[in-house]
Design a protein around this motif. Structure first.
Motif, PDB file in Angstrom:
ATOM      1  N   PRO A   1       9.808   0.119  -1.820  1.00 18.82           N
ATOM      2  CA  PRO A   1       9.175   0.244  -3.143  1.00 18.82           C
ATOM      3  C   PRO A   1       8.468  -1.033  -3.586  1.00 18.82           C
ATOM      4  O   PRO A   1       7.429  -0.969  -4.246  1.00 18.82           O
ATOM      5  CB  PRO A   1      10.356   0.578  -4.069  1.00 18.82           C
ATOM      6  CG  PRO A   1      11.373   1.202  -3.168  1.00 18.82           C
ATOM      7  CD  PRO A   1      11.252   0.476  -1.878  1.00 18.82           C
ATOM      8  N   LEU A   2       9.020  -2.189  -3.206  1.00 16.61           N
ATOM      9  CA  LEU A   2       8.380  -3.449  -3.575  1.00 16.61           C
ATOM     10  C   LEU A   2       7.069  -3.619  -2.812  1.00 16.61           C
ATOM     11  O   LEU A   2       6.061  -4.072  -3.380  1.00 16.61           O
ATOM     12  CB  LEU A   2       9.320  -4.623  -3.286  1.00 16.61           C
ATOM     13  CG  LEU A   2       8.842  -6.003  -3.742  1.00 16.61           C
ATOM     14  CD1 LEU A   2       8.612  -6.030  -5.245  1.00 16.61           C
ATOM     15  CD2 LEU A   2       9.839  -7.082  -3.336  1.00 16.61           C
ATOM     16  N   ALA A   3       7.055  -3.249  -1.528  1.00 14.21           N
ATOM     17  CA  ALA A   3       5.821  -3.319  -0.744  1.00 14.21           C
ATOM     18  C   ALA A   3       4.758  -2.387  -1.323  1.00 14.21           C
ATOM     19  O   ALA A   3       3.575  -2.738  -1.382  1.00 14.21           O
ATOM     20  CB  ALA A   3       6.101  -2.981   0.719  1.00 14.21           C
TER      21      ALA A   3
ATOM     22  N   HIS B   1      -0.963  -3.397  -6.625  1.00 13.46           N
ATOM     23  CA  HIS B   1      -1.580  -4.607  -7.182  1.00 13.46           C
ATOM     24  C   HIS B   1      -2.872  -4.934  -6.437  1.00 13.46           C
ATOM     25  O   HIS B   1      -3.877  -5.304  -7.061  1.00 13.46           O
ATOM     26  CB  HIS B   1      -0.589  -5.777  -7.065  1.00 13.46           C
ATOM     27  CG  HIS B   1      -1.183  -7.112  -7.406  1.00 13.46           C
ATOM     28  ND1 HIS B   1      -1.380  -7.534  -8.703  1.00 13.46           N
ATOM     29  CD2 HIS B   1      -1.640  -8.121  -6.609  1.00 13.46           C
ATOM     30  CE1 HIS B   1      -1.923  -8.741  -8.697  1.00 13.46           C
ATOM     31  NE2 HIS B   1      -2.085  -9.124  -7.449  1.00 13.46           N
ATOM     32  N   VAL B   2      -2.875  -4.799  -5.120  1.00 13.24           N
ATOM     33  CA  VAL B   2      -4.079  -5.073  -4.327  1.00 13.24           C
ATOM     34  C   VAL B   2      -5.201  -4.132  -4.735  1.00 13.24           C
ATOM     35  O   VAL B   2      -6.356  -4.552  -4.926  1.00 13.24           O
ATOM     36  CB  VAL B   2      -3.770  -4.940  -2.817  1.00 13.24           C
ATOM     37  CG1 VAL B   2      -5.063  -4.963  -2.000  1.00 13.24           C
ATOM     38  CG2 VAL B   2      -2.835  -6.061  -2.357  1.00 13.24           C
ATOM     39  N   ARG B   3      -4.887  -2.856  -4.907  1.00 16.86           N
ATOM     40  CA  ARG B   3      -5.915  -1.867  -5.221  1.00 16.86           C
ATOM     41  C   ARG B   3      -6.442  -1.969  -6.648  1.00 16.86           C
ATOM     42  O   ARG B   3      -7.409  -1.291  -7.001  1.00 16.86           O
ATOM     43  CB  ARG B   3      -5.374  -0.448  -4.973  1.00 16.86           C
ATOM     44  CG  ARG B   3      -5.104  -0.159  -3.498  1.00 16.86           C
ATOM     45  CD  ARG B   3      -4.803   1.309  -3.270  1.00 16.86           C
ATOM     46  NE  ARG B   3      -3.584   1.747  -3.924  1.00 16.86           N
ATOM     47  CZ  ARG B   3      -2.372   1.651  -3.404  1.00 16.86           C
ATOM     48  NH1 ARG B   3      -2.204   1.093  -2.209  1.00 16.86           N
ATOM     49  NH2 ARG B   3      -1.311   2.102  -4.063  1.00 16.86           N
ATOM     50  N   GLN B   4      -5.849  -2.806  -7.449  1.00 19.11           N
ATOM     51  CA  GLN B   4      -6.338  -3.027  -8.804  1.00 19.11           C
ATOM     52  C   GLN B   4      -7.405  -4.121  -8.862  1.00 19.11           C
ATOM     53  O   GLN B   4      -7.972  -4.379  -9.916  1.00 19.11           O
ATOM     54  CB  GLN B   4      -5.172  -3.392  -9.731  1.00 19.11           C
ATOM     55  CG  GLN B   4      -4.220  -2.235 -10.000  1.00 19.11           C
ATOM     56  CD  GLN B   4      -2.948  -2.670 -10.708  1.00 19.11           C
ATOM     57  OE1 GLN B   4      -2.747  -3.863 -10.988  1.00 19.11           O
ATOM     58  NE2 GLN B   4      -2.072  -1.723 -10.993  1.00 19.11           N
TER      59      GLN B   4
ATOM     60  N   PRO C   1      -2.829 -13.620  -5.545  1.00 21.81           N
ATOM     61  CA  PRO C   1      -3.253 -13.007  -4.278  1.00 21.81           C
ATOM     62  C   PRO C   1      -2.132 -12.174  -3.670  1.00 21.81           C
ATOM     63  O   PRO C   1      -0.944 -12.395  -3.936  1.00 21.81           O
ATOM     64  CB  PRO C   1      -3.578 -14.219  -3.397  1.00 21.81           C
ATOM     65  CG  PRO C   1      -2.695 -15.306  -3.929  1.00 21.81           C
ATOM     66  CD  PRO C   1      -2.597 -15.066  -5.413  1.00 21.81           C
ATOM     67  N   ALA C   2      -2.505 -11.211  -2.848  1.00 19.97           N
ATOM     68  CA  ALA C   2      -1.512 -10.353  -2.199  1.00 19.97           C
ATOM     69  C   ALA C   2      -2.144  -9.693  -0.982  1.00 19.97           C
ATOM     70  O   ALA C   2      -3.367  -9.529  -0.899  1.00 19.97           O
ATOM     71  CB  ALA C   2      -0.996  -9.287  -3.166  1.00 19.97           C
TER      72      ALA C   2
ATOM     73  N   TYR D   1      -5.031  -4.988   3.807  1.00 16.83           N
ATOM     74  CA  TYR D   1      -5.883  -4.984   2.622  1.00 16.83           C
ATOM     75  C   TYR D   1      -5.457  -6.169   1.750  1.00 16.83           C
ATOM     76  O   TYR D   1      -4.291  -6.281   1.374  1.00 16.83           O
ATOM     77  CB  TYR D   1      -5.743  -3.670   1.858  1.00 16.83           C
ATOM     78  CG  TYR D   1      -6.001  -2.466   2.739  1.00 16.83           C
ATOM     79  CD1 TYR D   1      -7.292  -2.050   3.026  1.00 16.83           C
ATOM     80  CD2 TYR D   1      -4.933  -1.752   3.307  1.00 16.83           C
ATOM     81  CE1 TYR D   1      -7.526  -0.950   3.844  1.00 16.83           C
ATOM     82  CE2 TYR D   1      -5.163  -0.659   4.131  1.00 16.83           C
ATOM     83  CZ  TYR D   1      -6.452  -0.258   4.395  1.00 16.83           C
ATOM     84  OH  TYR D   1      -6.675   0.806   5.219  1.00 16.83           O
ATOM     85  N   VAL D   2      -6.404  -7.045   1.459  1.00 16.85           N
ATOM     86  CA  VAL D   2      -6.083  -8.314   0.808  1.00 16.85           C
ATOM     87  C   VAL D   2      -6.844  -8.440  -0.505  1.00 16.85           C
ATOM     88  O   VAL D   2      -8.030  -8.103  -0.587  1.00 16.85           O
ATOM     89  CB  VAL D   2      -6.437  -9.503   1.729  1.00 16.85           C
ATOM     90  CG1 VAL D   2      -6.100 -10.835   1.039  1.00 16.85           C
ATOM     91  CG2 VAL D   2      -5.695  -9.396   3.061  1.00 16.85           C
ATOM     92  N   ARG D   3      -6.136  -8.942  -1.496  1.00 23.06           N
ATOM     93  CA  ARG D   3      -6.771  -9.305  -2.772  1.00 23.06           C
ATOM     94  C   ARG D   3      -6.597 -10.807  -2.958  1.00 23.06           C
ATOM     95  O   ARG D   3      -5.471 -11.312  -2.990  1.00 23.06           O
ATOM     96  CB  ARG D   3      -6.103  -8.551  -3.927  1.00 23.06           C
ATOM     97  CG  ARG D   3      -6.680  -8.891  -5.312  1.00 23.06           C
ATOM     98  CD  ARG D   3      -5.930  -8.139  -6.398  1.00 23.06           C
ATOM     99  NE  ARG D   3      -6.490  -8.384  -7.722  1.00 23.06           N
ATOM    100  CZ  ARG D   3      -6.007  -7.868  -8.847  1.00 23.06           C
ATOM    101  NH1 ARG D   3      -4.941  -7.070  -8.797  1.00 23.06           N
ATOM    102  NH2 ARG D   3      -6.571  -8.131 -10.017  1.00 23.06           N
TER     103      ARG D   3
END
Length: 506
Positions: free
Chosen positions: A224-226, A232-235, A277-278, A264-266
Motif C-alpha cells: 500500500p505504501l508503494a 504521488h508520482v502521477r500527480q 521526488p519519487a 515512472y519518476v517525478r
C-alpha cells in the motif's frame, strides 16, 4: 580458406569499354564492402562500450528460482491468512532458541499495580517472554519483551500487557532485521542464499527459505505504501518513464522469458518545484503497450520517454503529451564518432552540448524564466541544429550508421517542441534512466526473476528504496521506521510514513 578474387589482372578484358565496366563493378563492390566494414565497426564499438568489463558471474539457477518462488508464496500465504477466519488456534511453530552468544536487551511491559475492575493489588503469577531477533547496523541483538502475568489479590482477575504490533505477526524478526534483509537483496543486490551464508558465519542460522518468507510477507505489508508513492508520482505535471528487460524463469519451457521493469519518476528539482521526488516501479511479463496504459491510468501531463511505440496509445488520448529525449539522440552520434571518427557526428555532439550549456544555466529557476530563456536562446540553436542535420543527410550515404543517427534525430526532435515551450519539462529523460541503474546492477547478480510475483515484490522494494534515496535518506534507516509503524498505521494516514514526512520529523 581465402577465395581467389573474382577479377585478377589476367582476367581483365582488353577492350576499353569492357575494362571500364569491370572497373565500375569493382568500385561498387569496394563501396559496398566499405559500408559493411563501417557498419560492423559501429556495432563492435557499441558492444564494447555497453558490455560489462567482467564476465557475468554464474549463479546457481535453482537457488535463484526457489528464492523468488518462496518470496511469492510467502506473500500470497500472508494475504490468504489475513482474509481467512481461523476456526481453531494455529499450532505453535517449533523453533530453535536464538543464539545464546548474542547480546540481550530487555523490555518489561507491565499491566500496572492495581486491578482495573476493583482496584485491588496485583500479584505476580509468572510471565511470558517473547524474543525478537533484531539487527542494529553492524551487529545483531535479541530483544526480550517480558510481559508479567498478574492476578488481582481481591477478585482474582488476570492482567497482562498486550504484545506490541510487529511487522510479521507471530514472527521473530524485528523491523531493523527485515529492513536489513530487504536492502541487502534489492539495494545491495545480495541474493538471500548469500545472506544466509554470511549470517551463518556469525553463528546465526537463518535459512534462505526463512528469509524469503520474511521478504514476501514484508512486500505484502509494504505494497500500500508503494501504491501511495505511485499516486504521488502521477500527480506531477511532468514525469519521466522508461523500461528495461528482466529475464524471468518460465517453468516447464526449459528457458527464460523476457519480462519488463517499468519506472515512472517525478522530480521537480530542475524548476524548483515544491513536491518531493519519487520513483514508482512496476513489473510485467511482457512489453505490451497495455501495461504503461494501465500504470498511468488517469494521468494528465507531460511524459519524457524514448520512442517506444507502445507509449503511443497514451499519447493518442491527448491527456499525455510526449517529450522526446535529447540524450538518446546524442548517444547515437557518440557511437558513430567513437566507431569511425566522423567529423559530422562530432559537430552534432558539439551543437547538442550548446543546448545543454543553456539548460545548466537555467537549472533551478522558475518555469516561466526557463521557458523564456529557451525561446530566446535555445530555440535558435535547436532550429539551426535541425536545419544542419537535414543538410548533412543529403550529403552522406543513406546506408551508413551516420545517416541512421541523423534520421533518428530528425524524427525525435519533432517531439521536443514541448521542452521549448514549457519550463516544467527537461531536455532529456535522464531521471528515468538513472532509476534503471539499480535494475541493471541487480541483473548482474540475479540474472533473472524467479516468477511474476517475484518481479512484483522487487518492484515494491525498488519503489521504496529509490524514493528514499531521491529524498536524501538512508533507505535502511527509513525502512526500519516504516516497518516498525506500518502495522498500526491506517491506510488513510500513509502520508505520515512517506520519506519526505520522515525527513521533516528527523
Amino acid at each position: 580458406m581465402r577465395t581467389r578474387p573474382s577479377n585478377t589482372s589476367s582476367d581483365l578484358p582488353d577492350d576499353i569499354d569492357a575494362l571500364k565496366g569491370a572497373v565500375g563493378v569493382l568500385e561498387r563492390e569496394l563501396y559496398n564492402r566499405d559500408l559493411l566494414i563501417e557498419k560492423l565497426k559501429h556495432q563492435l564499438a557499441g558492444l564494447q562500450r555497453h558490455q560489462f568489463g567482467s564476465r557475468s558471474e554464474s549463479l546457481d539457477q535453482l537457488e535463484m528460482r526457489l528464492e523468488d518462488e518462496e518470496i511469492a508464496q510467502a506473500s500470497a500465504q500472508a494475504e490468504a491468512e489475513a482474509e481467512a477466519e481461523a476456526d481453531e488456534a494455529p499450532a505453535k511453530p517449533k523453533r530453535n532458541p536464538l543464539p545464546a552468544h548474542l547480546p540481550r536487551t530487555e523490555k518489561v511491559l507491565s499491566p500496572g499495580e492495581a486491578c482495573l475492575s476493583c482496584g485491588g493489588d496485583l500479584k505476580r503469577l509468572g510471565e511470558d517472554v517473547t524474543e525478537e531477533l533484531e539487527y542494529v547496523p553492524g551487529y545483531f541483538v535479541v530483544n526480550r519483551i517480558v510481559r508479567p502475568r498478574m492476578a488481582c489479590s481481591c477478585c482474582e482477575r488476570m492482567h497482562q500487557a498486550a504484545l506490541p504490533s510487529r511487522p510479521i505477526e507471530k514472527g521473530r524478526p524485528g523491523p531493523g532485521l527485515l529492513s536489513h534483509v530487504i536492502i541487502s537483496k534489492y539495494g545491495d543486490h545480495l541474493p538471500l542464499y548469500r545472506q544466509s551464508q554470511i549470517y551463518a558465519r556469525e553463528g546465526i542460522e537463518l535459512e534462505r527459505s526463512t528469509l524469503a518468507g520474511w521478504v514476501g510477507q514484508s512486500a505484502r505489508l509494504l505494497e500500500p505504501l508503494a501504491e501511495a508513492i505511485g499516486r504521488h508520482v502521477r500527480q506531477g505535471q511532468a514525469i519521466f518513464a522508461d523500461d528495461t528487460p528482466m529475464k524471468m524463469l518460465a517453468p516447464g519451457k526449459g528457458r527464460t522469458a523476457t519480462g519488463r521493469m517499468w519506472a515512472y519518476v517525478r522530480d521537480e528539482h530542475g524548476w524548483s518545484g515544491s513536491a518531493p521526488p519519487a520513483a514508482h516501479y512496476r513489473f510485467s511479463t511482457d512489453r505490451k503497450g497495455e501495461h504503461p496504459a494501465d500504470h498511468l491510468s488517469g494521468y494528465r501531463g507531460f511524459m519524457h520517454a524514448d520512442g517506444y511505440a507502445g507509449f503511443n496509445r497514451l499519447y493518442d488520448t491527448g491527456q499525455i503529451i510526449e517529450v522526446a529525449c535529447m540524450a538518446h539522440i546524442r548517444r547515437k552520434f557518440v557511437d558513430v564518432q567513437t566507431a569511425s571518427g566522423s567529423a559530422i557526428a562530432q559537430e552534432a555532439v558539439e551543437r547538442i552540448a550548446r543546448l545543454y550549456a543553456i539548460e545548466n544555466a537555467i537549472r533551478g529557476k522558475p518555469p516561466d524564466q526557463r521557458a523564456a530563456a529557451r525561446q530566446a536562446r535555445s530555440r535558435p540553436e535547436f532550429e539551426a541544429l535541425d536545419a544542419w542535420l537535414q543538410t548533412q543527410l543529403t550529403r552522406v550515404s543513406g546506408k551508413t550508421p551516420l545517416a541512421a543517427a541523423i534520421r533518428y534525430a530528425l524524427t525525435r526532435m519533432k517531439k521536443l517542441e514541448p521542452w521549448l515551450m514549457h519550463g516544467t519539462t527537461e531536455l532529456d529523460n535522464n531521471a528515468a534512466e538513472r532509476a534503471m541503474r539499480p535494475i541493471a546492477l541487480g541483473r548482474k547478480n540475479f540474472l533473472f526473476a524467479g516468477s511474476e510475483d517475484g518481479g512484483k515484490s522487487a518492484a515494491i522494494a525498488y519503489t521504496l528504496i529509490e524514493t528514499a534515496k531521491l529524498n536524501g535518506l538512508d533507505p535502511q534507516t527509513w525502512l526500519t521506521d516504516v516497518l516498525a509503524n506500518i502495522a498500526d498505521t491506517k491506510i488513510t494516514h500513509l502520508e505520515d510514513l512517506m520519506p519526505w514526512s520522515y525527513a521533516q520529523r528527523n
